[in-house]
Design a protein around this motif. Sequence first.
Motif, PDB file in Angstrom:
ATOM      1  N   CYS A 114      46.513  40.549  36.633  1.00 21.49           N
ATOM      2  CA  CYS A 114      46.552  41.891  36.769  1.00 21.49           C
ATOM      3  C   CYS A 114      45.737  42.530  35.404  1.00 21.49           C
TER       4      CYS A 114
ATOM      5  N   THR B 148      50.703  48.659  38.902  1.00 22.16           N
ATOM      6  CA  THR B 148      49.160  48.073  39.750  1.00 22.16           C
ATOM      7  C   THR B 148      49.503  47.138  40.386  1.00 22.16           C
ATOM      8  N   CYS B 149      50.430  46.098  40.081  1.00 26.90           N
ATOM      9  CA  CYS B 149      50.423  44.870  40.709  1.00 26.90           C
ATOM     10  C   CYS B 149      51.863  44.824  41.345  1.00 26.90           C
TER      11      CYS B 149
ATOM     12  N   CYS C 242      55.274  46.761  36.322  1.00 26.71           N
ATOM     13  CA  CYS C 242      53.798  47.145  36.419  1.00 26.71           C
ATOM     14  C   CYS C 242      53.506  47.836  37.897  1.00 26.71           C
TER      15      CYS C 242
ATOM     16  N   CYS D 153      48.909  44.510  33.084  1.00 22.42           N
ATOM     17  CA  CYS D 153      49.992  44.095  32.339  1.00 22.42           C
ATOM     18  C   CYS D 153      49.591  42.556  32.004  1.00 22.42           C
TER      19      CYS D 153
HETATM   20 ZN   LIG Z   1      50.330  44.349  36.632  1.00 23.86          ZN
END
Ligand SMILES: [Zn+2]
Length: 386
Positions: A217, A162-163, A160, A220
């Motif tokens: 997150c 984003t994180c 993921c 995910c």
């Molecule tokens: Zn994530």
Amino acid sequence: MSEDFYDVLGVSRDASEEEIKKAYRKQAAEHHPDVSDDDDAEERFKKIQKAKEVLTDEQKRKQYDQMGHDRFTEADKRGATGGGPGGAGGPFGGAGGAGGAGGFEDIFNQFFGGGGRGRGGGGGNRPRQGRDLKTGLTIDLEAAFEGATKEVTLTRPTECATCDGAGHPPDADVETCPQCNGRGQVQQVQQTPLGRVQQTSTCPRCEGEGELYSEDCSDCGGDGVVREEATLSVEIPAGIRSGQSLRMEREGAPGENGGPKGDLLIEVDVDVGDRFERDGDDLRVNEAVSFPQAVFGDTVEVETVDGSVEMDVPAGTQSGETFRLQGKGMPRLRRRGRGDLYVQVAVVVPESLNDEQREALEAFAEAGGEDIDVGGGFFEKLKSSF
Ligand SMILES: [Zn+2]
Ligand SMILES: [Zn+2]
């Protein structure tokens, strides 16, 4: 050089898992292709990895000990041994060659517990390689003949973005998991007929991380992994056959705890088309010849997979006879040379004749003493008209 996994790592047959891992780290550091100058370093390194993979997996080690090296390796190639990465794929490796980079980082992570994720210690989670993924690809005979670069598109688990795979926003609050006190593992005592048995298992609350986060997150949901579409470029080697798999290293599922990605296995299906039949590296084709060509012999043009060639049809060739054109088949995978082209000759019987042909054939039959009852007394009618 012995192939035996214990010899490869230089440990005794009763070595503990700890000893095996220690030996692996030493051997891997010495023979890693990025640091070793030996010509066969890569080969050697793969053997070391394989030996470690098998000997540190309790079930696989047991099978290996029972079956012996040769039988185990055979079974492993067929995918008959227990799961885990490396079971499938068979003898084909590294077609993509895309995995070249990052190798050294991988063993680094294995040495030092996959740092860099900001996952505070305590969890005791070992870096683990991601799963191997599989996909399929259909190509035509020409691509299999010449080799080709093809694109495959698949949806696969990906870290993921984003994180960064952490599963939680960077500013989420952290607390030590109260169930395992940050160890990531819990002890369970079970009552069995044989008495009390203590078992260690991954903490169900924090899933082994040792820490709990105030927030997951949003992309995910805490897994650290999302499914994403990816398009990859695959090098198809000339001579590939249906059912064979190409391995693209490090294009599989993300690893855990900083472990390397798994591999992507691409099973190739070769659509041979209508003209040829394929038998390994050999091709078969049917070729029509006329009756006079078969009788007198002739040179005919045969369309091969790469252009036409001339073939001698000897006098007196029978319908169904097969001729071999050496080296006109498919290229041999990762080897020199080509298979053969087998040309099966079919003598074509004309469905209609002009008058001249008819007379000539009747004369032919008569000259051979054949008494043919053509179309219900044709010869009789012919005679009466004279
Ligand atoms: Zn994530
Ligand atoms: Zn826990």
